[in-house]
Motif scaffolding. Structure first.
Motif, short mmCIF file in Angstrom:
data_model
loop_
_atom_site.label_atom_id
_atom_site.label_comp_id
_atom_site.label_asym_id
_atom_site.label_seq_id
_atom_site.Cartn_x
_atom_site.Cartn_y
_atom_site.Cartn_z
N ALA A 36 0.83 -1.22 0.00
CA ALA A 36 0.00 0.00 0.00
C ALA A 36 0.86 1.26 0.00
CB ALA A 36 -0.93 -0.01 1.21
N ARG A 37 1.97 1.21 0.74
CA ARG A 37 2.88 2.37 0.73
C ARG A 37 3.38 2.64 -0.68
NH1 ARG A 37 5.24 4.32 5.68
NH2 ARG A 37 4.72 2.94 7.40
N LYS A 38 3.78 1.55 -1.35
CA LYS A 38 4.40 1.70 -2.67
C LYS A 38 3.37 2.06 -3.75
CE LYS A 38 7.46 -0.92 -5.54
NZ LYS A 38 7.56 -2.28 -5.96
N LYS A 39 2.28 1.31 -3.78
CA LYS A 39 1.34 1.48 -4.90
C LYS A 39 0.30 2.57 -4.65
CE LYS A 39 1.70 -2.84 -7.31
NZ LYS A 39 1.02 -3.97 -7.89
N LEU A 40 -0.13 2.73 -3.40
CA LEU A 40 -1.17 3.73 -3.12
C LEU A 40 -0.56 5.02 -2.58
CD1 LEU A 40 -3.79 1.50 -1.19
CD2 LEU A 40 -3.68 1.95 -3.65
N GLY A 41 0.68 4.96 -2.15
CA GLY A 41 1.29 6.13 -1.50
C GLY A 41 0.63 6.41 -0.16
N TRP A 42 0.09 5.34 0.47
CA TRP A 42 -0.64 5.52 1.74
C TRP A 42 0.26 5.20 2.93
CZ3 TRP A 42 -1.69 2.43 5.96
CH2 TRP A 42 -2.64 2.92 6.86
N LYS A 43 0.12 5.99 3.99
CA LYS A 43 0.74 5.59 5.26
C LYS A 43 -0.10 6.13 6.42
CE LYS A 43 4.30 9.14 5.80
NZ LYS A 43 4.48 10.09 4.82
N PRO A 44 -0.04 5.43 7.56
CA PRO A 44 -0.85 5.91 8.69
C PRO A 44 -0.28 7.21 9.24
CG PRO A 44 0.55 4.07 9.35
CD PRO A 44 0.74 4.24 7.88
N LYS A 45 -1.17 8.06 9.77
CA LYS A 45 -0.69 9.34 10.32
C LYS A 45 -0.74 9.37 11.85
CE LYS A 45 -2.27 11.89 6.24
NZ LYS A 45 -3.46 11.25 5.64
N VAL A 46 -1.77 8.74 12.43
CA VAL A 46 -1.95 8.82 13.89
C VAL A 46 -1.27 7.62 14.55
CG1 VAL A 46 -3.66 8.85 15.75
CG2 VAL A 46 -4.13 10.06 13.60
N ALA A 47 -0.35 7.92 15.47
CA ALA A 47 0.39 6.84 16.15
C ALA A 47 -0.40 6.31 17.35
CB ALA A 47 1.74 7.38 16.61
N PHE A 48 0.06 5.16 17.86
CA PHE A 48 -0.68 4.42 18.90
C PHE A 48 -1.05 5.30 20.12
CE2 PHE A 48 -0.41 1.71 22.76
CZ PHE A 48 -1.53 0.91 22.53
N GLU A 49 -0.06 5.94 20.76
CA GLU A 49 -0.34 6.70 21.98
C GLU A 49 -1.32 7.84 21.72
OE1 GLU A 49 2.73 5.53 21.58
OE2 GLU A 49 2.91 4.30 23.40
N GLU A 50 -1.16 8.46 20.53
CA GLU A 50 -2.04 9.58 20.18
C GLU A 50 -3.48 9.09 20.00
OE1 GLU A 50 -0.70 11.46 16.60
OE2 GLU A 50 -2.31 12.96 16.66
N LEU A 51 -3.61 7.93 19.34
CA LEU A 51 -4.93 7.34 19.12
C LEU A 51 -5.62 7.08 20.46
CD1 LEU A 51 -7.12 5.82 17.42
CD2 LEU A 51 -5.67 3.80 17.61
N VAL A 52 -4.88 6.47 21.39
CA VAL A 52 -5.46 6.14 22.70
C VAL A 52 -5.91 7.43 23.40
CG1 VAL A 52 -5.00 5.09 24.94
CG2 VAL A 52 -4.01 4.08 22.87
N LYS A 53 -5.06 8.45 23.32
CA LYS A 53 -5.36 9.72 23.98
C LYS A 53 -6.62 10.37 23.37
CE LYS A 53 -2.68 13.73 25.49
NZ LYS A 53 -3.02 14.88 24.71
N ILE A 54 -6.71 10.35 22.04
CA ILE A 54 -7.88 10.94 21.35
C ILE A 54 -9.16 10.26 21.86
CG2 ILE A 54 -9.10 11.01 19.11
CD1 ILE A 54 -6.33 11.30 17.75
N MET A 55 -9.10 8.92 21.98
CA MET A 55 -10.31 8.17 22.38
C MET A 55 -10.66 8.43 23.85
SD MET A 55 -9.75 4.59 20.29
CE MET A 55 -11.28 3.84 20.84
#
Ligand code: NAP
Ligand code: GDD
Length: 329
Positions: free
Chosen positions: A295-314
């Motif tokens: 997906a990184r190579k063909k779609l140019g996609w990568k995740p933006k929100v990291a684990f600790e940040e995700l937990v904090k947002i929730m």
């Protein structure tokens, strides 16, 4: 002409995030609505998009309703996100899970094939299909499936049916093999939201413990808002294909619990956790970790929100919900 998309599962977690993402790209959004007497629009309302969705009636277990919908709107893109998506319930409701998640997908693919064959089709496939495979390493598009639940099995059927419509009828059908993704819109029965909701209640003095089934399983948890972009990107490629979408990191349930308590400044979290075997599964998926190179190579996609940040947002979102509730009495 505006592009149009039909999203099934529009009132769940991913549906509203995808709708918001596509609305920002000026799509016309149709959402498949299956509950009439008491539908809950809280998730699209939470994202402020409720007025911008046109709801159409249908249920994945009712083929004629799907035919009517596809025939009348002939959308450019169909995103099939609807499912009985709770793994834990799939042992008790194995037949229903199969009817919605497996046979329902066949019905929707057939409706597209006969009444709108140029519509591009996205199927919400899942890391649960890998189950026990490579349970000490990474899983990717070449990893064999070894599902561990009626849910995982139903999704393997839908995965192959999606591939088969591509190979048999030359249709533009894609599988997104998404690893766990979470957000403040996550259903309350899933472990992440159960934990962040519990931590919010404990922090506000509304509860004194959280009951869980098993602290050991490991999951590759990302943010739902990031993952819907990958769904869209898959349907914009020249050729249809299947992609793993993940963060590449894995964390145990206990690490999630620890991070959620840390987000509210509590370090002695163990005293707040009780274990009840009722929440343990008959067969567990011990370890998921996606390799997302394709997906990184063909779609140019990568995740933006990291684990600790995700937990904090929730956690913060759940605290805000209880604080608003409290202030209204
Ligand atoms: P979700 O919050 O459980 O939403 C699923 C939606 O499907 C609900 O809105 C539900 O409608 C709808 N639905 C259930 N049965 C239906 C039926 N018979 N006909 C029409 N609609 C029906 O799930 P999610 O987390 O957004 O996940 C979206 C999709 O991705 C699902 O297919 C899931 O299996 C898959 N997936 C999810 C993850 C993840 O980590 N979230 C990872 C991989 C794959 P009601 O609101 O009326 O109940
Ligand atoms: N729900 C729940 N409740 N899970 C618990 C609990 C509990 O009290 N205690 C431990 N767990 C463990 C589960 O056994 C599992 O190993 C892990 O926490 C995650 O459970 P869920 O949050 O229910 O998600 P899931 O991984 O089973 O399934 C989700 O992700 C899949 C992708 O891998 C769902 O969104 C599926 O629809 C999706 O396909």
């Amino acid at each position: 002409m505006k592009k149009s998309a039909l999203i099934t599962g529009i009132l769940g977690q991913d549906g509203p995030y995808l709708a918001k993402f596509l609305l920002e790209k000026d799509y016309k959004i149709y959402g498949l609505l299956r509950r009439y007497s008491n539908p809950s629009f809280v998730n699209p309302e939470y994202l402020g998009i409720q007025d911008q969705i046109e709801y159409v009636d249908g249920d994945l277990t009712d083929e004629s309703s799907l035919i009517n919908v596809i025939k009348s709107i002939r959308p450019d893109e169909v995103y099939n996100l609807a499912a009985q998506s709770f793994v834990g319930a799939s042992w008790q409701q194995a037949k229903l899970t199969t009817e919605v998640n497996a046979v329902g997908v066949l019905s929707l693919l057939n409706a597209v094939k006969f009444f709108s064959p140029t519509s591009k089709f996205y199927q919400a496939s899942t890391s649960e299909m890998f189950g026990l495979s490579n349970s000490d390493g990474f899983q990717d598009e070449n990893t064999p499936f070894h599902p561990r639940s009626p849910y995982g099995i139903s999704k393997v059927y839908a995965y192959w049916m999606t591939v088969n419509f591509r190979e048999s009828y030359n249709m533009f059908t894609c599988n997104g093999i998404l690893f766990n993704h979470e957000s403040p819109l996550r259903g309350i029965q899933f472990v992440t939201r159960k934990i962040t909701d519990g931590v919010a209640q404990i922090k506000l003095g509304l509860a004194d413990h959280i009951i869980l089934g098993n602290l050991e399983p490991k999951r590759d948890w990302g943010f739902a808002g990031d993952y819907v972009e990958a769904m869209y990107l898959m349907l914009q490629q020249d050729e249809p294909d299947d992609f793993v979408i993940a963060t590449g990191e894995t964390h145990s349930v206990s690490e999630f619990v620890e991070a959620a308590f840390a987000a509210v400044g509590i370090s002695n979290w163990k005293q707040y956790i009780k274990i009840d075997p009722r929440y343990k599964r008959p067969a567990e998926v011990p370890h998921l970790r996606g390799r997302v190179d394709k997906a990184r190579k063909k779609l140019g996609w990568k995740p933006k929100v990291a684990f600790e940040e995700l937990v904090k947002i929730m956690v913060e979102a759940d605290i805000a919900r209880y604080t608003i509730k409290k202030s209204f009495g």
